[in-house]
Design an enzyme around this catalytic site. Sequence first.
Site, PDB file in Angstrom:
ATOM      1  N   CYS A  80      10.745   9.166   1.794  1.00 48.42           N
ATOM      2  CA  CYS A  80      10.860   8.737   0.465  1.00 48.42           C
ATOM      3  C   CYS A  80      11.385   7.312   0.172  1.00 48.42           C
ATOM      4  O   CYS A  80      10.385   6.297   0.463  1.00 48.42           O
ATOM      5  CB  CYS A  80      11.502   9.684  -0.534  1.00 48.42           C
ATOM      6  N   ARG A 104       5.581   2.848  -5.968  1.00 46.54           N
ATOM      7  CA  ARG A 104       6.951   3.733  -6.295  1.00 46.54           C
ATOM      8  C   ARG A 104       6.879   4.554  -7.765  1.00 46.54           C
ATOM      9  O   ARG A 104       6.113   4.188  -8.544  1.00 46.54           O
ATOM     10  CB  ARG A 104       7.979   2.632  -6.632  1.00 46.54           C
ATOM     11  N   HIS A 168      10.708  14.806   1.152  1.00 45.11           N
ATOM     12  CA  HIS A 168      12.026  14.888   1.633  1.00 45.11           C
ATOM     13  C   HIS A 168      12.171  16.158   2.856  1.00 45.11           C
ATOM     14  O   HIS A 168      12.737  17.022   2.347  1.00 45.11           O
ATOM     15  CB  HIS A 168      12.904  15.285   0.672  1.00 45.11           C
ATOM     16  N   GLU A 170      14.100  16.441   5.151  1.00 44.85           N
ATOM     17  CA  GLU A 170      15.474  16.738   5.484  1.00 44.85           C
ATOM     18  C   GLU A 170      15.989  17.548   4.409  1.00 44.85           C
ATOM     19  O   GLU A 170      17.249  18.167   4.755  1.00 44.85           O
ATOM     20  CB  GLU A 170      16.330  15.378   5.476  1.00 44.85           C
TER      21      GLU A 170
END
Length: 188
Positions: A80, A104, A168, A170
């Site tokens: 990201c 973005r 993401h 993670e």
Amino acid sequence: MPKIGILGMHGSREEHAEKMQQLGCETIFLRNEKDFEGIDGIILPGGESTSFKLLLEKTGLEKTLKKYIDEKKIATFGTCAGIILLSSSGTKNNMNVLDIAIDRNAYGRQIDSFSDEIEIEGFSKKFHAIFIRAPQIKSIGENIKVLARYDNKPILVQSENILAATFHPELTNDKRIHEIFYNMIIKK
Ligand code: GLN
């Protein structure tokens, strides 16, 4: 044991550290130039790319990061805000080390954050991808491999030494994308 340096100023650094530790790595948060000594891989976490960029410029760590990623070709994983920092155009918040153009917040504001099951090259089961104020990849260079798309746009890409996602990995319990990164480190 491979040692992974995770950009340590803010963002989803703990979550990345936990994943890499589960895969048998040692982790360190990168805050000073000396933290880079002896690292085998670098992670640029999610967060706010404008804050990262300001802090990197202020601390001089942008130069160090570029040296390790671009010259030493150390394996690097960005998620990201991390992919925004790695990109080569489309934003002022970039370090120009990965040949992609970025847009973005392309899906909208915080409230437009979402998740979905996505197909990833080489995975037999889908991956639950979480997009939080995610960027979109507008174009990619010739030497960039696309490992996953969403709405026909690349969302997980790989170059010689860089793996980068607009979402993401993670923030889920699934370690399969971190394993791709782990394999890039140990293959070196
Ligand atoms: N929208 C953020 C930025 O532009 C990235 C968000 C994220 O990392 N979840 O930096």
